[in-house]
Design a protein around this motif. Sequence first.
Motif, PDB file in Angstrom:
ATOM      1  N   ARG A 142       0.476   4.348  -1.155  1.00 39.56           N
ATOM      2  CA  ARG A 142      -0.068   5.660  -0.768  1.00 39.56           C
ATOM      3  C   ARG A 142      -0.115   5.797   0.735  1.00 39.56           C
ATOM      4  O   ARG A 142       0.229   6.836   1.302  1.00 39.56           O
ATOM      5  CB  ARG A 142      -1.458   5.841  -1.375  1.00 39.56           C
ATOM      6  N   SER A 187     -14.153   0.664  16.951  1.00 39.45           N
ATOM      7  CA  SER A 187     -15.297   0.944  16.081  1.00 39.45           C
ATOM      8  C   SER A 187     -15.408  -0.089  14.959  1.00 39.45           C
ATOM      9  O   SER A 187     -16.066   0.150  13.962  1.00 39.45           O
ATOM     10  CB  SER A 187     -15.169   2.346  15.508  1.00 39.45           C
ATOM     11  N   GLU A 188     -14.790  -1.230  15.132  1.00 42.33           N
ATOM     12  CA  GLU A 188     -14.890  -2.378  14.216  1.00 42.33           C
ATOM     13  C   GLU A 188     -14.324  -2.115  12.823  1.00 42.33           C
ATOM     14  O   GLU A 188     -14.576  -2.866  11.895  1.00 42.33           O
ATOM     15  CB  GLU A 188     -16.350  -2.855  14.100  1.00 42.33           C
ATOM     16  N   GLN A 189     -13.549  -1.021  12.671  1.00 40.24           N
ATOM     17  CA  GLN A 189     -12.992  -0.756  11.341  1.00 40.24           C
ATOM     18  C   GLN A 189     -11.955  -1.803  10.945  1.00 40.24           C
ATOM     19  O   GLN A 189     -11.812  -2.119   9.763  1.00 40.24           O
ATOM     20  CB  GLN A 189     -12.352   0.632  11.308  1.00 40.24           C
ATOM     21  N   PHE A 249      -2.097  -3.559   5.609  1.00 40.35           N
ATOM     22  CA  PHE A 249      -2.644  -2.232   5.336  1.00 40.35           C
ATOM     23  C   PHE A 249      -2.291  -1.220   6.429  1.00 40.35           C
ATOM     24  O   PHE A 249      -2.049  -0.054   6.128  1.00 40.35           O
ATOM     25  CB  PHE A 249      -4.163  -2.327   5.183  1.00 40.35           C
ATOM     26  N   TYR A 287       0.858  -1.189   0.000  1.00 40.98           N
ATOM     27  CA  TYR A 287       0.000   0.000   0.000  1.00 40.98           C
ATOM     28  C   TYR A 287       0.893   1.238   0.000  1.00 40.98           C
ATOM     29  O   TYR A 287       1.227   1.778   1.047  1.00 40.98           O
ATOM     30  CB  TYR A 287      -0.942  -0.038   1.189  1.00 40.98           C
ATOM     31  N   ILE A 322     -13.436 -13.668  12.365  1.00 39.69           N
ATOM     32  CA  ILE A 322     -12.744 -12.599  13.093  1.00 39.69           C
ATOM     33  C   ILE A 322     -12.451 -13.076  14.517  1.00 39.69           C
ATOM     34  O   ILE A 322     -11.407 -12.802  15.079  1.00 39.69           O
ATOM     35  CB  ILE A 322     -13.600 -11.317  13.106  1.00 39.69           C
ATOM     36  N   PHE A 324     -21.980  -3.528   9.737  1.00 37.62           N
ATOM     37  CA  PHE A 324     -21.680  -3.629  11.165  1.00 37.62           C
ATOM     38  C   PHE A 324     -22.661  -2.816  12.005  1.00 37.62           C
ATOM     39  O   PHE A 324     -23.255  -1.846  11.533  1.00 37.62           O
ATOM     40  CB  PHE A 324     -20.257  -3.137  11.443  1.00 37.62           C
ATOM     41  N   ASP A 334     -12.090  -4.961  11.833  1.00 30.76           N
ATOM     42  CA  ASP A 334     -12.894  -6.107  11.396  1.00 30.76           C
ATOM     43  C   ASP A 334     -13.426  -5.872   9.980  1.00 30.76           C
ATOM     44  O   ASP A 334     -13.478  -6.789   9.161  1.00 30.76           O
ATOM     45  CB  ASP A 334     -14.070  -6.335  12.356  1.00 30.76           C
ATOM     46  N   ALA A 335     -13.814  -4.618   9.725  1.00 36.27           N
ATOM     47  CA  ALA A 335     -14.345  -4.303   8.399  1.00 36.27           C
ATOM     48  C   ALA A 335     -13.279  -4.524   7.329  1.00 36.27           C
ATOM     49  O   ALA A 335     -13.583  -4.989   6.231  1.00 36.27           O
ATOM     50  CB  ALA A 335     -14.844  -2.867   8.361  1.00 36.27           C
ATOM     51  N   LEU A 336     -12.022  -4.215   7.648  1.00 40.53           N
ATOM     52  CA  LEU A 336     -10.940  -4.462   6.686  1.00 40.53           C
ATOM     53  C   LEU A 336     -10.888  -5.931   6.317  1.00 40.53           C
ATOM     54  O   LEU A 336     -10.782  -6.295   5.142  1.00 40.53           O
ATOM     55  CB  LEU A 336      -9.593  -4.059   7.291  1.00 40.53           C
ATOM     56  N   VAL A 337     -10.981  -6.786   7.348  1.00 39.54           N
ATOM     57  CA  VAL A 337     -10.915  -8.232   7.098  1.00 39.54           C
ATOM     58  C   VAL A 337     -12.035  -8.656   6.152  1.00 39.54           C
ATOM     59  O   VAL A 337     -11.809  -9.426   5.222  1.00 39.54           O
ATOM     60  CB  VAL A 337     -11.019  -9.008   8.430  1.00 39.54           C
ATOM     61  N   THR A 338     -13.237  -8.115   6.370  1.00 40.84           N
ATOM     62  CA  THR A 338     -14.354  -8.540   5.516  1.00 40.84           C
ATOM     63  C   THR A 338     -14.234  -7.976   4.106  1.00 40.84           C
ATOM     64  O   THR A 338     -14.896  -8.443   3.198  1.00 40.84           O
ATOM     65  CB  THR A 338     -15.715  -8.123   6.099  1.00 40.84           C
ATOM     66  N   LEU A 339     -13.403  -6.941   3.933  1.00 36.55           N
ATOM     67  CA  LEU A 339     -13.187  -6.420   2.570  1.00 36.55           C
ATOM     68  C   LEU A 339     -11.940  -7.051   1.952  1.00 36.55           C
ATOM     69  O   LEU A 339     -11.352  -6.505   1.020  1.00 36.55           O
ATOM     70  CB  LEU A 339     -13.046  -4.897   2.602  1.00 36.55           C
ATOM     71  N   HIS A 340     -11.512  -8.182   2.530  1.00 35.87           N
ATOM     72  CA  HIS A 340     -10.384  -8.950   1.994  1.00 35.87           C
ATOM     73  C   HIS A 340      -9.064  -8.202   2.114  1.00 35.87           C
ATOM     74  O   HIS A 340      -8.180  -8.357   1.280  1.00 35.87           O
ATOM     75  CB  HIS A 340     -10.598  -9.356   0.526  1.00 35.87           C
ATOM     76  N   VAL A 341      -8.947  -7.323   3.092  1.00 38.03           N
ATOM     77  CA  VAL A 341      -7.688  -6.602   3.294  1.00 38.03           C
ATOM     78  C   VAL A 341      -7.040  -7.134   4.565  1.00 38.03           C
ATOM     79  O   VAL A 341      -7.696  -7.248   5.591  1.00 38.03           O
ATOM     80  CB  VAL A 341      -7.955  -5.092   3.449  1.00 38.03           C
TER      81      VAL A 341
END
Lengths: 293, 249
Positions: free
Chosen positions: A76, A160-162, A176, A74, B53, B85, A164-171
Motif C-alpha cells: 500500500r 519527531s521520533e516517528q 517501510f 509494504y 536505537i 515517547f 524510532d517509534a517504527l523500530v519499537t513497533l517491530h517495523v
Amino acid sequence: MLGFFDQNTLLLMIALPLLLLVVSHIFNGVAVCSTMTNLVASVGVYTLSALQGIGKITFFAASGIKSCFAPPFYFRSTINQIIVIGFYSLPIVGLTALFAGMVLAMQMHVGFTRFNAEGSIASVVVISMTRELGPVFAGLMVAGRMSSSIAAELGSMRVSEQIDALVTLHVDPLKFLVAPRIVAGVLTLPLLVFVADVIGVLGGMIVSTTLLNFSVGSYVVQTISNLELMDVLSGLAKAAAFGFSIACFGCYHGFNSELGARGVGESATTAVVSSCICILGLNYLLTAVFFGI
Amino acid sequence: MTKIVFENVHKKFHNNFRVLNGVSLKVADKEVHVILGRSGCGKSVLLKCLLGILQVDSGDILVDGLSVKKKEQHRDYIRKFSILFQGNALFDSMTIRGNVEFGLQQINRNKSECRSIAEEKLLAVGLDRRIFDLYPAEISGGMQKRAALARAIAIEPEVLLFDEPTSGLDPITSGVICHLLRDTVTKLQITCLTITHDLKVAEFLSDHSSILNDGAIIWTGKTKEMKRCGDEFVENFYRASHSILEVSA
Ligand SMILES: Nc1ncnc2c1ncn2[C@@H]1O[C@H](COP(=O)(O)OP(=O)(O)OP(=O)(O)O)[C@@H](O)[C@H]1O
Ligand SMILES: [Mg+2]
C-alpha cells in the motif's frame, strides 16, 4: 564498465588525499607557511569527509536495495509513493517536455536552415528528446519536486521520533520507508520519461507544423523512420537510474537529518542539490556506457 | 527476579560529549521504577540505548538475559518493549485508529481483530469515538498522549517505558494522564520504567526511584527517603521539586 574506474583513476582517488595529508604534515613545522598549511589541511579534511559521505551513501543505497527484495513488503505504501512520485509529477514533467520539444524544433530550424538541412528537424527532435532531454529534464524536475519532499518528510519523522517509534513497533524503517520510495522511483521515472518523450515530440510537431510549414504526415514519418529502439530504451534505463538516485538521496538525507526545523530544511536542500548533481553525472556515465564513446 | 540490567553503560556523541558515563541499574520484574534527572542529563538517551536505537559505546544492557548488543536476538529483544515517547511520536500520515492498528498489524495479521483491539484500547484510555478517524495534528496534546499510550499498550509488551509522560501538558491534564498511566500499569501487571524530571510524577507513579546525574546513577532507593539520603545533589533536587525558591544553585 570497469574502464571508467581504471587503475589510474583509482590510484588518483587514493593518492590525492594521502598526498594532501603528507604535504600538510611537511608544512606543519614551518610557521611561515601556516596559512598554506591551513589551506592544504582544510582541503584534506574536505576531501576525506567527501569520501566518507560517498561511502555512507553507497552503503545506504546497498541496504536500500537489499530491503526491496526481502519481506515483508509494504504494497500500500509503495502504491502511495507511485502515485505521489509518478502521477503527481506528470503535469510538471509534461509541461517541461512540451516546451523543450517546441524550443528544440525552433532552434534546430534556425541552425539547420544555415546548411539547408531543415528536413532533419523531426529526427533531431525525437533523438534528442528520447536520448537526453526527456530523461534529464524529467529527472531534474522530479528531483526538485520529490527528493526535497522525501527528505523533509523523513527528516521530520526522524526529528519527531516517528522513525524510532517504527523500530519499537517491530517495523524496519528501511523496509517501510525507503524500499517503497526506491521501488516507486525506479518504476515511475521510466513511465514519466516515456510520456515526456511523446509530449516533447508533439511539441516539436506543433511548432514545425504551425510555424515551419511541415505537414503532420511528413513530420510523423520522419520521426519514426530515423528512430532506433536503443534511443528510447537507453533513455528509459537512464530514467530508472535517476529514479533510484532521487529516492536514495531523499531518503538518505532525511534519515540523517540534524535535529530541529533548520536541520530538516538543510537536509531537504542538500537532497535536491546532491540528487541533481548525481543525475547529471550518471547521465554522462550511462551515455558513455550505452554508446561506447 | 531481575528484568532489566544496565551494566556500566557508556555513551558519547560525535562531538565527544559524554552523555552516559557508567550507568548501572537493576530493575526487578513487575517493578515500577522511575529515573529522575535534570533536563538534558541524558534520560532520553538512556532509554534509546535500552531500545537499541542508539548503540552503547561500552557496557551492556540485558533484559531477561538477552543483550541489546546481540543482533541475532534483536527481534525477541525489541518485542518485549513498548514506549510512550516524549513527543508522542504518533505517525502523522495515519489516523489515530490507524496508528494503533498499525502497531497491531505487525504482530497480528488478522484485520478485523486488529480493528476491534484498537478500538478497545482507544476507549480504555478515555478517547471518544469521534476522534478515532482524525489525524494526530488535529487533536490536542493530551489526547495525543492518550492515543500514544493506547498504541503502546495494544501490543502487550512485557516492559512499558514512559519518557516524560507529562511534558507539555497543563497540571490538570498531567494529573489525569498520571492516573491513567498508574491504572494502566496496575491493571497490566508489567514492568514499567519511567523517566522524568518531575518528582511529583515520580512520587505518584512509584515508590522506587533512581537519580541520573553527570552520566551515572548516583542514588537508588525509596522515593520517600530521598529527602534525607545524604547526597547533596539528591536533597537539592528534592527541595527544588517542592519549592523552587528554596533551591541553592
Ligand atoms: N543525536 C544526538 N547527537 C548529539 N548529542 C545528542 C544527541 N541526542 C542527545 N544529545 C545530547 O545528549 C544530552 C542528553 O539528551 P537527552 O535528550 O537524553 O536529555 P533528557 O535528559 O532527556 O532531557 P529532557 O528532560 O529535556 O528531555 C543533551 O545534552 C543532548 O545535547
Ligand atoms: Mg528527554
